[in-house]
Scaffold this active site. Structure first.
Site, PDB file in Angstrom:
ATOM      1  N   THR A 120       1.142  -1.151  -0.177  1.00 51.00           N
ATOM      2  CA  THR A 120      -0.270   0.159  -0.059  1.00 51.00           C
ATOM      3  C   THR A 120       1.157   0.923  -0.176  1.00 51.00           C
ATOM      4  O   THR A 120       1.916   1.191   0.040  1.00 51.00           O
ATOM      5  CB  THR A 120      -1.082   0.006   1.580  1.00 51.00           C
ATOM      6  OG1 THR A 120      -1.425   1.033   1.306  1.00 51.00           O
ATOM      7  CG2 THR A 120      -0.021   0.007   2.441  1.00 51.00           C
ATOM      8  N   TYR A 144      -1.502   0.463  10.243  1.00 46.33           N
ATOM      9  CA  TYR A 144      -2.169  -0.391   9.129  1.00 46.33           C
ATOM     10  C   TYR A 144      -0.769  -0.625   7.815  1.00 46.33           C
ATOM     11  O   TYR A 144      -0.274  -1.661   7.622  1.00 46.33           O
ATOM     12  CB  TYR A 144      -3.143   0.146   8.036  1.00 46.33           C
ATOM     13  CG  TYR A 144      -3.177  -0.144   6.704  1.00 46.33           C
ATOM     14  CD1 TYR A 144      -3.962  -1.079   6.323  1.00 46.33           C
ATOM     15  CD2 TYR A 144      -3.721   1.138   5.705  1.00 46.33           C
ATOM     16  CE1 TYR A 144      -4.049  -2.116   5.190  1.00 46.33           C
ATOM     17  CE2 TYR A 144      -2.960   0.076   4.154  1.00 46.33           C
ATOM     18  CZ  TYR A 144      -3.573  -0.838   4.244  1.00 46.33           C
ATOM     19  OH  TYR A 144      -3.381  -1.521   2.451  1.00 46.33           O
TER      20      TYR A 144
END
Length: 331
Positions: A120, A144
């Site tokens: 990501t 995250y």
């Protein structure tokens, strides 16, 4: 004739189900491992084999790898809601980092030679400049992003110690749905803007919150690089071909289009698609939201023959909207 067998984790989820389609369409045999906590068995193409299991279940994962002669893993399973990662960081380090360690260990034990990881742009945190290159500083601002960066580090270390290579694809903002209507984003409570906007356009939501109107962007709202999920899935298949062709090399690549759209531009595109104006409610900024997050995609274009086929905001919105209407018909 099959190219061989690959294992796709999280293949019943949003991005994973599109990767299943792309891999099958490209001639791979596919085994999906998914615990169906957030995914759906109906989202898995019937040409694939579905194994309902957690990726930390070594017996189930290694059994599937050996039974099907798996030569590569595409790893999508994990948790993806950024605010939740802040409130429940241990969930993210368990689901994204610890579970990935188990999966990588299973791959090594079963002599799987290739590994593609769903990473990501959150690994960059708030970038110093945009577009963002792969060698930009990595300073994740939430669990995250850090959980994904830790998995990237594990893959680099494992590839140095074992006969396995990897591609880590750092996604920007994934949106849209399969143009043939075979899959789309189906998870309840999704937080991605285009998904939220088409839910509002089809009556599932009463309005769309716009978080921040004082960013250093042309209209004051945050700018993001939106990539069509089917283009992203195709990038994974091309990355797999590269890993197979060059087994001594690994790659970390941004997956984006290299240009961005603001929140208001996205909402305007949804309005155009429906001829209805979505109610916008201005809210304060969310902590850590950068003004703009856009990929420098020169590296992926140089490494792969992949070229975006759906780089058009109106097309992305149209596919997302068509899928949302399909979900509404299913009830």
């Amino acid at each position: 004739m099959s190219k061989g067998s690959i294992l796709i984790t999280g293949g019943a989820g949003y991005i994973g189900s599109h990767a299943v389609l792309a891999a099958l369409d490209a001639g791979w045999d596919v085994v999906v491992v998914d615990n169906l906590v957030t995914g759906f068995d109906w989202a898995v193409d019937p040409r694939a084999t579905l194994v309902r299991a957690n990726i930390e279940d070594d017996a189930a994962v290694r059994g599937a790898m050996r039974e099907h002669g798996v030569i590569a893993v595409m790893h999508f399973a994990g948790s993806v809601v950024v605010p939740e990662s802040v409130s429940d960081p241990l969930k993210y380090y368990r689901n994204n980092t610890t579970a990935s360690r188990s999966l990588i260990e299973s791959a090594v034990a079963c002599e799987v030679r290739h590994f593609i990881f769903s990473s990501t742009a959150a690994t960059y945190g708030i970038p110093d400049s945009v577009p963002v290159r792969e060698d930009a500083p990595k300073h994740p601002i939430n669990p995250y992003g850090m959980s994904k960066l830790m998995t990237e580090a594990m893959l680099a270390d494992v590839a140095a110690a074992h006969p396995i290579n990897y591609a880590a694809l750092r996604y920007f903002n994934v949106a849209g749905a399969d143009p043939e209507g075979r899959s789309g984003q189906s998870t309840a409570g999704a937080t991605h803007l285009i998904k939220v906007a088409v839910e509002a356009a089809t009556g599932k939501r009463g309005h769309v919150d716009v978080f921040g109107s004082d960013f250093a962007t042309p209209d004051g709202t945050g700018v993001r690089d939106y990539i069509h999920v089917s283009d992203l899935a195709d990038a994974h298949v091309h990355a797999l071909d590269l890993l197979v062709a060059e087994p001594a090399k690994s790659h970390t690549l941004n997956a984006g289009y290299g240009r961005g759209y603001s929140v208001l531009e996205v909402l305007d595109a949804v309005d155009r698609a429906t001829n209805v104006t979505i109610e916008r409610r201005l809210q304060g900024r969310r902590a850590g939201d950068p003004d703009a997050l856009i990929a420098d995609n020169a590296a992926i274009l140089a490494a792969l023959p992949w070229r975006p086929q759906r780089d058009d905001l109106d097309a992305i919105v149209a596919d997302a909207l068509a899928w949302e209407r399909t979900l509404a018909e299913r009830g």
